[in-house]
Scaffold this active site. Structure first.
Site, mmCIF file in Angstrom:
data_model
loop_
_atom_site.group_PDB
_atom_site.id
_atom_site.type_symbol
_atom_site.label_atom_id
_atom_site.label_comp_id
_atom_site.label_asym_id
_atom_site.label_seq_id
_atom_site.Cartn_x
_atom_site.Cartn_y
_atom_site.Cartn_z
ATOM 1 C CG PHE A 9 -2.142 0.868 1.022
ATOM 2 C CD1 PHE A 9 -3.078 0.607 0.043
ATOM 3 C CD2 PHE A 9 -2.319 1.989 1.827
ATOM 4 C CE1 PHE A 9 -4.177 1.432 -0.149
ATOM 5 C CE2 PHE A 9 -3.417 2.820 1.652
ATOM 6 C CZ PHE A 9 -4.339 2.543 0.663
ATOM 7 C CB VAL A 150 5.738 -1.779 -20.306
ATOM 8 C CG1 VAL A 150 6.480 -1.020 -21.404
ATOM 9 C CG2 VAL A 150 6.428 -3.118 -20.046
ATOM 10 C CE LYS A 222 9.373 0.430 -16.866
ATOM 11 N NZ LYS A 222 9.695 1.827 -16.547
HETATM 12 N N1 HSE Z 1 10.937 3.942 -12.071
HETATM 13 C C1 HSE Z 1 10.130 3.730 -13.217
HETATM 14 C C2 HSE Z 1 10.373 4.830 -14.226
HETATM 15 C C3 HSE Z 1 8.706 3.698 -12.791
HETATM 16 O O1 HSE Z 1 10.983 5.829 -13.868
HETATM 17 O O2 HSE Z 1 9.980 4.702 -15.366
HETATM 18 C C4 HSE Z 1 7.779 3.129 -13.793
HETATM 19 O O3 HSE Z 1 8.119 1.821 -14.142
#
Ligand code: HSE
Length: 338
Positions: A9, A150, A222
């Protein structure tokens, strides 16, 4: 009535709950979507369970005040809550660990074992164990939905799997990390690297350990997800060549400016004869190129497709509301049976 359990949370869980509260009436009126948050667990706030539904305002107040959850307290750890609660969907929103994927992978297994759908923005299970997660979900007849892994709420994966389903995606290439794009943008405006990183953390873009962002590991996860999910290629995260932005100095930024270009951290997956190639590295992108105009925490990805040519999607890549929305979009997908 969709019954939801929240595992974690923090920023995303709170962002989701704020949206659910604000849109409860509209979601019911527009889509006949009704929900109850029946369980929530968080390392700081403990575990709360009410099979009829918890008060979302009280959950948010506990988080705001740094207090334990005040209703339906149970002496349950996360896997026990997942197994014991009466949720239909488990939202896995705990921290991302790209080394082991835990504890999130265990949370997903517990959900599938007990016939619950999983919706997650956690890159660990999706990047390290996508095939296993999909197989477990399919075996139990439930879903494993990961839009938020992503480009946060920007519907990159759902676009490819839904509207573009009849196309073959030959390549995907883009800016997939909000934190680094934000830092590069701010450095171009004269801010120091350290100040820009601190601001990205304050705005909720960065991972709990921002090393994962600046060294490119987040974008690498990703790219791995895109290769597995959209190209069906069994790419392991360590197969993705990866370089982050830590070597980009103010002098490098100036050099790019002088050459009418801009540094961007690019992640890409391309089909090849024998499989796929996947990588993450910074590129000096000419200012005339569409990716050069993507600034701040915004992300962009271009799909090279067989039937449509290039299709580009641009939108937020990180943030509390943006990632909270990514969970809502998959909850609604389950509601629609899509
Ligand atoms: N830390 C990641 C970014 C968050 O800055 O894109 C989203 O996945």
């Amino acid at each position: 009535m969709q019954r939801i359990a929240l595992v974690g949370f923090g920023t995303v869980g709170q962002g989701l709950c704020e949206i659910l509260q604000a849109k409860r009436g509209a979601l019911r009126a527009r889509y006949g979507y009704e929900f109850a948050v029946v369980a929530a667990t968080d390392l700081q706030r403990g575990t709360a369970f009410d099979p009829e539904g918890l008060e979302i305002d009280a959950l948010l107040a506990a988080a705001r005040d740094g207090q334990p959850f005040s209703q339906g307290q149970r002496d349950w750890d996360a896997p026990t809550m997942i197994r014991e609660c009466n949720a239909d969907v488990v939202c896995e929103l705990a921290f991302t660990d790209l080394q082991t994927g835990e504890p999130a992978i265990g949370h997903c297994r517990a959900a599938f074992d007990t016939d619950k759908h999983v919706v997650t923005s956690n890159k660990g299970p999706a990047a390290l164990a996508y095939r296993e997660m999909r197989a477990l979900a399919e075996r139990q007849g439930v879903q494993f939905l990961i839009e938020g892994t992503v480009m946060s709420g920007t519907p990159m994966l759902n676009l490819a799997q839904g509207p573009l389903a009849g196309c073959t995606i030959q390549a995907a290439r883009g800016i997939l990390n909000g934190t680094t794009n934000y830092i590069l943008t701010q450095m171009e405006l004269g801010m120091s690297y350290e100040d820009a990183l601190a601001k990205a953390q304050e705005l909720g873009y960065a991972e709990a350990d921002p090393t994962g962002d600046v060294e490119g590991h987040d974008a690498r996860a990703k790219v791995t997800i895109i290769a597995n999910v959209l190209m069906g290629a069994p790419v392991a995260i360590q197969d993705v060549d990866c370089e982050g932005i830590t070597n980009i100095t103010p002098a490098e930024i100036e050099k790019a400016r002088a050459e009418k270009a801009r540094w961007k951290l690019i992640g890409a997956v391309e089909r090849t004869e024998g499989g796929v190639n996947a990588w993450v590295h910074p590129e000096m992108v000419p200012l005339a190129h569409p990716l050069a105009g993507i600034m701040g925490a915004t992300n962009a990805a271009t799909f090279a497709t067989d039937l449509l040519g290039d299709v580009t999607i641009v939108g937020p890549g990180a943030g509390r509301q943006e990632t909270g929305f990514s969970i809502l979009t998959d909850l609604l997908r389950i509601h629609r049976g899509a």
